[in-house]
Design an enzyme around this catalytic site. Structure first.
Site, PDB file in Angstrom:
ATOM      1  N   HIS A   1       5.659  22.285   2.821  1.00  0.00           N
ATOM      2  CA  HIS A   1       4.883  21.409   2.516  1.00  0.00           C
ATOM      3  C   HIS A   1       4.887  21.290   0.937  1.00  0.00           C
ATOM      4  O   HIS A   1       4.087  20.962   0.337  1.00  0.00           O
ATOM      5  CB  HIS A   1       3.226  21.274   2.710  1.00  0.00           C
ATOM      6  CG  HIS A   1       3.112  19.864   3.412  1.00  0.00           C
ATOM      7  ND1 HIS A   1       3.868  18.289   3.054  1.00  0.00           N
ATOM      8  CD2 HIS A   1       1.745  19.244   3.432  1.00  0.00           C
ATOM      9  CE1 HIS A   1       2.714  17.620   3.189  1.00  0.00           C
ATOM     10  NE2 HIS A   1       1.763  18.044   3.507  1.00  0.00           N
TER      11      HIS A   1
ATOM     12  N   ASN B   1      -3.256  16.103  -0.268  1.00  0.00           N
ATOM     13  CA  ASN B   1      -3.370  14.785   0.555  1.00  0.00           C
ATOM     14  C   ASN B   1      -4.383  14.444  -1.233  1.00  0.00           C
ATOM     15  O   ASN B   1      -5.243  13.069  -0.704  1.00  0.00           O
ATOM     16  CB  ASN B   1      -4.293  14.331   1.451  1.00  0.00           C
ATOM     17  CG  ASN B   1      -4.297  15.251   2.500  1.00  0.00           C
ATOM     18  OD1 ASN B   1      -2.752  15.285   2.434  1.00  0.00           O
ATOM     19  ND2 ASN B   1      -4.593  14.740   3.645  1.00  0.00           N
TER      20      ASN B   1
ATOM     21  N   ASP C   1       8.636  17.491  -1.053  1.00  0.00           N
ATOM     22  CA  ASP C   1       9.123  17.505   0.337  1.00  0.00           C
ATOM     23  C   ASP C   1       9.116  16.464   1.504  1.00  0.00           C
ATOM     24  O   ASP C   1       8.545  15.456   0.696  1.00  0.00           O
ATOM     25  CB  ASP C   1       8.786  18.592   1.374  1.00  0.00           C
ATOM     26  CG  ASP C   1       6.126  18.091   2.211  1.00  0.00           C
ATOM     27  OD1 ASP C   1       6.848  18.153   2.774  1.00  0.00           O
ATOM     28  OD2 ASP C   1       6.800  18.297   1.113  1.00  0.00           O
TER      29      ASP C   1
ATOM     30  N   ASN D   1       1.436  11.814   2.958  1.00  0.00           N
ATOM     31  CA  ASN D   1       0.024  11.939   2.256  1.00  0.00           C
ATOM     32  C   ASN D   1      -0.095  12.282   0.721  1.00  0.00           C
ATOM     33  O   ASN D   1      -1.059  11.226   0.196  1.00  0.00           O
ATOM     34  CB  ASN D   1      -0.436  12.459   3.111  1.00  0.00           C
ATOM     35  CG  ASN D   1      -1.536  11.913   4.377  1.00  0.00           C
ATOM     36  OD1 ASN D   1      -0.840  10.703   4.243  1.00  0.00           O
ATOM     37  ND2 ASN D   1      -1.350  12.846   5.763  1.00  0.00           N
TER      38      ASN D   1
END
Length: 194
Positions: free
Chosen positions: A28, A75, A100, A121
């Site tokens: 991530h 997020n 990513d 997100n």
């Protein structure tokens, strides 16, 4: 050198990731790792703190860029991006996001001038905060999780040694692609890097 307020930023380049040692080298954080490489190439540290980010200014593709790593957790990336964009009055079409993408094979790049969040997100939050999906992006393939592994475990997991080798090259290409987007526009960058 650039005036009292640090000068205007012509572009924002945001690499997405999660702050903290726990997430440092996870899938991530491919955006973080790419902007770290960009900064390293320019001999600059992303060590200023503002806009809920670690950031600094650098010249990329002939433009003065604010290069940032939002420290909000993935997020909520849009909070940091929006703050910097509003402060420097940088429009979405000059706000480049690097992140990513699990729908691409490991290390594959995809440059796009616009697009949906595609289930990401961080991008969903940036779209919400900028009020548009019309901003350029560079996606770096993180590969899809094996059937036995859940999505969250996969994206916060550390790539294998083989994947790391491929990803190191991908970060280099993504850094070059970022300069190409800024200097020549998305269409040429897409032709050269997709």
């Amino acid at each position: 050198m650039f005036g009292s307020r640090g000068g205007a930023a012509e572009w924002i380049v945001a690499g997405l990731g999660n702050p903290g040692q726990k997430y440092a080298n996870t899938r991530h954080n491919l955006g973080f790792l790419t902007v770290d490489l960009l900064a390293e190439k320019k001999g600059i540290k992303l060590n200023k703190v503002k806009f809920k980010s670690a950031f600094n200014f650098m010249e990329l593709g002939g433009a003065r860029c604010l290069v940032m790593k939002p420290q909000t957790f993935m997020n909520l990336s849009g909070e940091a991006v929006r703050e910097a964009a509003q402060f420097y009055k940088v429009p979405p079409e000059r706000t480049l996001i690097i992140y990513d993408d699990v729908s691409l094979p490991v290390g594959k790049l995809r440059v796009r001038p616009t697009g949906s969040a595609g289930g990401h997100n961080g991008i969903k939050n940036i779209i919400a905060h900028l009020g548009t999906q019309d901003f350029p992006r560079i996606k770096i393939g993180a590969g899809a999780p094996p059937e036995a592994e859940g999505m969250i475990d996969w994206v916060i997991g550390v790539p294998s040694q083989g994947e790391k080798k491929v990803l190191l090259e991908a970060f280099q290409r993504a850094a070059d692609a970022a300069e190409a987007v800024i200097q020549y526009g998305c269409t040429k960058a897409m032709n050269d890097f997709n």
